[in-house]
Design a protein around this motif. Structure first.
Motif, PDB file in Angstrom:
ATOM      1  N   ASP A  99      -7.960   4.038  57.665  1.00  0.00           N
ATOM      2  CA  ASP A  99      -8.732   3.438  56.579  1.00  0.00           C
ATOM      3  C   ASP A  99     -10.241   3.588  56.721  1.00  0.00           C
ATOM      4  O   ASP A  99     -10.971   3.344  55.771  1.00  0.00           O
ATOM      5  CB  ASP A  99      -8.396   1.947  56.461  1.00  0.00           C
ATOM      6  N   ILE A 100     -10.735   3.949  57.909  1.00  0.00           N
ATOM      7  CA  ILE A 100     -12.189   4.036  58.080  1.00  0.00           C
ATOM      8  C   ILE A 100     -12.593   5.425  58.545  1.00  0.00           C
ATOM      9  O   ILE A 100     -13.193   6.181  57.801  1.00  0.00           O
ATOM     10  CB  ILE A 100     -12.704   2.950  59.052  1.00  0.00           C
ATOM     11  N   ALA A 101     -12.295   5.766  59.777  1.00  0.00           N
ATOM     12  CA  ALA A 101     -12.667   7.087  60.282  1.00  0.00           C
ATOM     13  C   ALA A 101     -11.887   7.391  61.533  1.00  0.00           C
ATOM     14  O   ALA A 101     -11.742   6.539  62.406  1.00  0.00           O
ATOM     15  CB  ALA A 101     -14.177   7.158  60.571  1.00  0.00           C
ATOM     16  N   SER A 102     -11.395   8.620  61.622  1.00  0.00           N
ATOM     17  CA  SER A 102     -10.692   9.028  62.831  1.00  0.00           C
ATOM     18  C   SER A 102     -11.733   9.538  63.811  1.00  0.00           C
ATOM     19  O   SER A 102     -11.976  10.729  63.930  1.00  0.00           O
ATOM     20  CB  SER A 102      -9.675  10.129  62.511  1.00  0.00           C
ATOM     21  N   ALA A 103     -12.366   8.612  64.488  1.00  0.00           N
ATOM     22  CA  ALA A 103     -13.457   8.940  65.401  1.00  0.00           C
ATOM     23  C   ALA A 103     -13.424   7.976  66.572  1.00  0.00           C
ATOM     24  O   ALA A 103     -12.916   6.855  66.457  1.00  0.00           O
ATOM     25  CB  ALA A 103     -14.803   8.829  64.668  1.00  0.00           C
ATOM     26  N   PRO A 104     -13.975   8.396  67.735  1.00  0.00           N
ATOM     27  CA  PRO A 104     -13.926   7.540  68.923  1.00  0.00           C
ATOM     28  C   PRO A 104     -14.460   6.134  68.698  1.00  0.00           C
ATOM     29  O   PRO A 104     -13.952   5.186  69.279  1.00  0.00           O
ATOM     30  CB  PRO A 104     -14.783   8.321  69.928  1.00  0.00           C
ATOM     31  N   PHE A 105     -15.480   5.993  67.853  1.00  0.00           N
ATOM     32  CA  PHE A 105     -16.021   4.659  67.628  1.00  0.00           C
ATOM     33  C   PHE A 105     -14.946   3.693  67.141  1.00  0.00           C
ATOM     34  O   PHE A 105     -14.859   2.553  67.591  1.00  0.00           O
ATOM     35  CB  PHE A 105     -17.164   4.729  66.612  1.00  0.00           C
ATOM     36  N   THR A 128      -6.347   4.959  49.487  1.00  0.00           N
ATOM     37  CA  THR A 128      -7.063   5.762  48.509  1.00  0.00           C
ATOM     38  C   THR A 128      -6.102   6.459  47.561  1.00  0.00           C
ATOM     39  O   THR A 128      -5.076   7.003  47.984  1.00  0.00           O
ATOM     40  CB  THR A 128      -7.954   6.815  49.203  1.00  0.00           C
ATOM     41  N   VAL A 129      -6.434   6.454  46.275  1.00  0.00           N
ATOM     42  CA  VAL A 129      -5.654   7.161  45.263  1.00  0.00           C
ATOM     43  C   VAL A 129      -6.070   8.633  45.269  1.00  0.00           C
ATOM     44  O   VAL A 129      -7.245   8.953  45.125  1.00  0.00           O
ATOM     45  CB  VAL A 129      -5.885   6.552  43.872  1.00  0.00           C
ATOM     46  N   ALA A 168     -11.049  16.662  51.396  1.00  0.00           N
ATOM     47  CA  ALA A 168     -10.002  16.541  52.423  1.00  0.00           C
ATOM     48  C   ALA A 168      -9.916  15.172  53.064  1.00  0.00           C
ATOM     49  O   ALA A 168      -9.407  15.042  54.173  1.00  0.00           O
ATOM     50  CB  ALA A 168     -10.235  17.593  53.508  1.00  0.00           C
ATOM     51  N   PHE A 169     -10.406  14.139  52.392  1.00  0.00           N
ATOM     52  CA  PHE A 169     -10.337  12.802  52.980  1.00  0.00           C
ATOM     53  C   PHE A 169      -8.906  12.267  52.904  1.00  0.00           C
ATOM     54  O   PHE A 169      -8.211  12.464  51.914  1.00  0.00           O
ATOM     55  CB  PHE A 169     -11.262  11.836  52.246  1.00  0.00           C
ATOM     56  N   SER A 170      -8.484  11.585  53.964  1.00  0.00           N
ATOM     57  CA  SER A 170      -7.219  10.844  53.957  1.00  0.00           C
ATOM     58  C   SER A 170      -7.571   9.369  53.980  1.00  0.00           C
ATOM     59  O   SER A 170      -8.132   8.891  54.968  1.00  0.00           O
ATOM     60  CB  SER A 170      -6.367  11.206  55.177  1.00  0.00           C
ATOM     61  N   SER A 171      -7.266   8.652  52.930  1.00  0.00           N
ATOM     62  CA  SER A 171      -7.748   7.290  52.772  1.00  0.00           C
ATOM     63  C   SER A 171      -9.273   7.346  52.877  1.00  0.00           C
ATOM     64  O   SER A 171      -9.898   8.229  52.295  1.00  0.00           O
ATOM     65  CB  SER A 171      -7.119   6.361  53.810  1.00  0.00           C
ATOM     66  N   ASP A 172      -9.905   6.429  53.640  1.00  0.00           N
ATOM     67  CA  ASP A 172     -11.352   6.497  53.840  1.00  0.00           C
ATOM     68  C   ASP A 172     -11.698   7.134  55.175  1.00  0.00           C
ATOM     69  O   ASP A 172     -12.831   7.089  55.622  1.00  0.00           O
ATOM     70  CB  ASP A 172     -11.976   5.102  53.750  1.00  0.00           C
ATOM     71  N   SER A 173     -10.710   7.722  55.834  1.00  0.00           N
ATOM     72  CA  SER A 173     -10.946   8.414  57.090  1.00  0.00           C
ATOM     73  C   SER A 173     -11.539   9.785  56.794  1.00  0.00           C
ATOM     74  O   SER A 173     -11.026  10.528  55.965  1.00  0.00           O
ATOM     75  CB  SER A 173      -9.628   8.559  57.859  1.00  0.00           C
ATOM     76  N   ILE A 174     -12.631  10.118  57.478  1.00  0.00           N
ATOM     77  CA  ILE A 174     -13.319  11.374  57.187  1.00  0.00           C
ATOM     78  C   ILE A 174     -13.019  12.422  58.243  1.00  0.00           C
ATOM     79  O   ILE A 174     -12.973  12.124  59.424  1.00  0.00           O
ATOM     80  CB  ILE A 174     -14.846  11.165  57.078  1.00  0.00           C
ATOM     81  N   HIS A 187     -16.588  16.284  48.224  1.00  0.00           N
ATOM     82  CA  HIS A 187     -16.286  14.933  47.752  1.00  0.00           C
ATOM     83  C   HIS A 187     -16.423  13.990  48.938  1.00  0.00           C
ATOM     84  O   HIS A 187     -15.640  14.050  49.886  1.00  0.00           O
ATOM     85  CB  HIS A 187     -14.865  14.892  47.181  1.00  0.00           C
ATOM     86  N   ILE A 188     -17.403  13.068  48.888  1.00  0.00           N
ATOM     87  CA  ILE A 188     -17.697  12.217  50.049  1.00  0.00           C
ATOM     88  C   ILE A 188     -17.648  10.724  49.698  1.00  0.00           C
ATOM     89  O   ILE A 188     -18.303   9.908  50.351  1.00  0.00           O
ATOM     90  CB  ILE A 188     -19.061  12.573  50.672  1.00  0.00           C
ATOM     91  N   SER A 189     -16.854  10.352  48.700  1.00  0.00           N
ATOM     92  CA  SER A 189     -16.703   8.931  48.383  1.00  0.00           C
ATOM     93  C   SER A 189     -16.150   8.191  49.594  1.00  0.00           C
ATOM     94  O   SER A 189     -15.195   8.646  50.225  1.00  0.00           O
ATOM     95  CB  SER A 189     -15.762   8.744  47.194  1.00  0.00           C
ATOM     96  N   ASN A 190     -16.731   7.058  49.911  1.00  0.00           N
ATOM     97  CA  ASN A 190     -16.277   6.292  51.069  1.00  0.00           C
ATOM     98  C   ASN A 190     -16.766   4.858  50.949  1.00  0.00           C
ATOM     99  O   ASN A 190     -17.900   4.616  50.539  1.00  0.00           O
ATOM    100  CB  ASN A 190     -16.798   6.920  52.369  1.00  0.00           C
ATOM    101  N   ARG A 191     -15.911   3.919  51.326  1.00  0.00           N
ATOM    102  CA  ARG A 191     -16.263   2.504  51.216  1.00  0.00           C
ATOM    103  C   ARG A 191     -17.000   1.972  52.433  1.00  0.00           C
ATOM    104  O   ARG A 191     -17.496   0.856  52.413  1.00  0.00           O
ATOM    105  CB  ARG A 191     -14.992   1.681  50.991  1.00  0.00           C
TER     106      ARG A 191
END
Length: 766
Positions: free
Chosen positions: A270-276, A516-517, A640-646, A672-676
């Motif tokens: 839902d947010i980001a696939s990143a170490p943080f 995300t739709v 290529a976003f999956s949900s809000d994961s970038i 396309h960089i829409s993100n919450r």
């Protein structure tokens, strides 16, 4: 000449090569450094591997399974050294293992592992981790139990109960993760991080040799070597761990491990696939060890066992009613529930710890439990469940780990649990066979689940076994949620969960990935025969939307008409309905399940009606686009976003350079960089400023009072061109504006800063 008097080495000092160090500080410091290195390599190397699999959150789940498995091997190795070899021989062997691991330094991806397969990505990842960092991680992973076992032979006043050192070790782990997200990830490139890790490893080898020397020089070592069945003082018999204890250790270790992976996957999607994002649950996991593994625990097990059932009530709400809760509250509640559950399990583990003579065996069984939990949540659940069922399931299992209260016997517990299972089966058979009237409404089912858990929380105060029956009854209700008529299809892959859902009024159908739709179609489109109509693109892909603007601008720039169009990220395929005769479209999609769902005319009609001959390329865009000829595309869309994961690796300087190498001279690149949660425009602006691209940015809601048709969503889109004139109609469109980096550092394959993107988003919102 006065002869120098020799002082024997005291129990509180260790020496090596003339260096004298207090034993406790030496061992604690070495354990701290070892744990620091052990847990810093996990986010570092996972981030290094992430681009290979398209930024999928599944990378971290598999990484957790790998690291837990190697940790188990390290604990088994430590147990074997202490049980079957003398301390002197154990030290020699471990020194050789530590030195052998230096061959793999500095850490990096092993040669020959550049391209992942289209299937069985989990097995490929496990192999990549093994050949790249397997031996160094194994060498470091054995240190926690091994050094604690050695400490029992130092003669120190705390040597008889060294478990407190595990807390010191986990302080190092905890510090490592937060230093990584606050300093290392945002401040250092991956290559520099590897060099720092190498330097730390060499220091660790020296520190372990110092610890070994402090043990070997103890006068009581020779006596202890002759009787390996004694404790540190040599006067207590071995107290073997029973099979019942092993079963308890496995359960109390497996649930926290599995929960860590399940919750991390939820956050990463839902947010980001990143170490943080990965290290937040993991750091809380380690913090519970710091709190629990103390001679005087900060929080009692009795207190935790009393509040855990009530935490389950909150868990039911945030899991099954997420849309009714603010995002920050839902995320915070999930982390709080997770923390309470894991802390209870680890506090019980410490409370049930065996005698110090069985220390390495205790840690070995803990590790086995961790691996079992990791395998369930990271490998089995994604391939068995078509939705993220493991998270609520694990919360339920955690409640079963509570001790029975007020005289409830094992026999009565078994009987009541069997009774609960029987009721569950009858209920489920009744619903599926039509014996029970259909329960109307998603909310009724959810409230029934919450009600049963609430009742169980109250009942457990008096009798735990009855509470277990009530909890078992929640299982069929949870399953009923998946039978909701609005859910047409659910499919889970390595890259996430794809759902096909109808709106409540039945007029539209959507593809939903996470939260995300990814496309919407009017149900009226199914009235026409397949291939005879042209369904209207909705969601972000409507003709009045920002991405349609960029496509029209690309056609204007091409002049005589576009030849090739590339789209990274398929969704429902609705953007294909903007294609014109004479254009050749190619779609790049990493997830096979998305292609299967979007191509099925029973679910969506965009591909079958608008692009039946569209070429579909399966794989990560960075890898598949490299194989395309330079200058092929007139227009390339990255969506290529999956949900809000970038997918961070698609937003780096090197990625943009690759994309432009595949675009002809006056072609356009749109992202396309829409993100919450993340502000990403300034990152792309920094790349444009550094490499001389012209850009324009459309931000949803930028035009005051702008209205959209039903089921049409505004989007944040960035468009790149080599020359500003190629942007054509976008230059005079009030929706499209110039944007600056304002000092934001550009991202590269060696550097990215998710924390900064989150902070910028929050600041801009205010």
């Amino acid at each position: 000449m006065q002869q120098q008097r020799q002082h024997p080495l005291s129990a509180d000092e260790g020496g090596y090569l003339g260096i004298t160090v207090p034993v406790l500080q030496l061992f604690a410091g070495t354990l701290f450094l070892s744990a620091f290195l052990l847990f810093s390599v996990q986010p570092f190397f996972s981030k290094l591997v992430l681009p290979k699999l398209g930024g999928s959150p599944g990378v971290w789940s598999v990484a957790m399974v790998f690291f837990q498995s190697v940790l188990l091997l390290g604990y088994a190795y430590a147990h074997a050294l202490t049980r079957f070899l003398s301390t002197k021989h154990a030290i020699i062997i471990h020194a050789l293992v530590l030195l052998s691991a230096c061959v793999f330094l500095p850490l990096g991806i092993a040669s020959g592992w550049d391209t992942p397969p289209a299937t069985y990505q989990e097995l490929w990842l496990l192999g990549l981790f093994a050949v790249s960092v397997g031996l160094p991680f194994f060498a470091v992973s054995a240190n926690a139990p091994l050094l604690q076992a050695w400490f029992t032979q130092t003669g120190h006043k705390h040597a008889s109960d060294p478990y407190f050192l595990y807390g010191a070790s986990n302080i190092g782990s905890f510090a490592s993760l937060y230093l990584y997200i606050l300093v290392l990830e945002p401040g250092l490139k991956l290559g520099t991080q590897s060099l720092f890790w190498t330097a730390g490893y060499l220091v660790l080898v020296i520190a372990i040799l110092l610890c070994a020397a402090s043990v070997l020089r103890q006068p009581q070592l020779a006596a202890s070597e002759t009787n390996t069945s004694s404790d540190a003082a040599g006067d207590a018999p071995v107290q073997r761990i029973t099979s019942r204890q092993i079963f308890v250790y496995l359960g109390l270790a497996a649930v926290p491990s599995a929960l860590t992976i399940a919750l991390t996957a939820h956050i990463a999607v839902d947010i980001a696939s990143a170490p943080f994002m990965w290290v937040v649950p993991l750091s809380l996991f380690l913090l519970t060890f710091v709190i629990a593994f103390k001679t005087k625990p900060l929080i009692s097990v009795d207190f935790l066992s009393s509040i855990l059932p009530f935490a389950a009530i909150l868990a039911a709400g945030v899991i099954f009613l997420p849309k009714l809760l603010p995002l920050t509250f839902g995320l915070g509640a999930n982390l709080l529930i997770y923390f309470i559950t894991v802390l209870y399990c680890h506090a019980r583990l410490y409370q049930l710890r065996p005698h110090a003579s069985q220390l390495t065996a205790f840690y070995l069984w803990m590790s086995v439990g961790g691996v079992l939990g990791g395998i369930f949540a990271g490998l089995i659940a994604p391939n068995v469940f078509n939705w993220v069922a493991e998270y609520p399931m694990l919360m339920l299992v955690a409640l079963f780990l509570l001790p029975l209260k007020n005289g409830a016997t094992a026999s009565s517990a078994i009987k009541t649990v069997l009774f609960g299972v029987g009721l569950t089966m009858l209920f489920w058979i009744g619903v599926t066979r039509g014996w029970i009237p259909e329960i109307e409404g998603h909310e009724i089912v959810v409230m029934s689940i919450i009600g049963l858990i609430t009742l169980a929380a109250v009942v457990q105060v008096k009798w735990q076994a009855v509470a277990h029956v009530l909890l078992i009854l929640t299982v069929p209700l949870v399953l009923l949620l998946q039978l909701h008529p609005s859910v047409v299809h659910t499919e889970r892959s390595f890259f996430g969960v794809v759902k096909v859902k109808d709106t409540d009024d039945g007029t539209y159908r959507r593809m939903v990935h996470g939260t995300t739709v990814h496309g919407s179609i009017a149900m009226s489109a199914f009235d026409a025969e397949v291939g005879k109509g042209s369904p209207e693109p909705l969601a972000y892909y409507h003709e009045t939307g920002e991405m349609a603007d960029t496509l029209r601008a690309a056609r204007a720039s091409a002049g005589t008409g576009m030849g090739h169009v590339g789209v990274v990220g398929l969704g429902t395929g609705s953007f294909l309905c903007h294609s014109l005769p004479g254009e050749t479209w190619t779609v790049y999609e990493i997830d096979r399940s998305v292609i299967d769902v979007a191509s099925n005319p029973a679910y969506f009609r965009f591909i079958s009606d608008c692009g039946p001959d569209t070429k579909m390329v399966l794989g990560d865009a960075r890898l598949t686009l490299e194989a395309e000829p330079d200058g092929k595309f007139d227009y390339l869309l990255i969506d290529a976003f999956s949900s809000d994961s970038i997918p961070v690796h698609l937003m780096t300087r090197e990625a943009i350079a690759l994309f432009f190498s595949k675009i002809e001279e006056n072609g356009l690149l749109a992202l396309h960089i829409s993100n919450r949660y993340l502000e990403l425009a300034s990152v792309l602006a920094a790349i444009a400023e550094a490499d001389g691209y012209s850009i324009r940015f459309a931000e949803h809601g930028a035009i005051e009072g702008e209205t959209r048709p039903d089921q049409v969503f505004a989007a944040n889109v960035m468009v790149f061109a080599r020359d500003e004139a190629d942007l054509g109609p976008l230059l005079d469109n009030p929706r499209w504006n110039e944007v600056r980096s304002n000092g934001t550092a550009l991202w590269t394959d060696d550097y990215s800063n998710i924390v900064g993107a989150i902070i910028r988003h929050e600041f801009s919102e205010k």
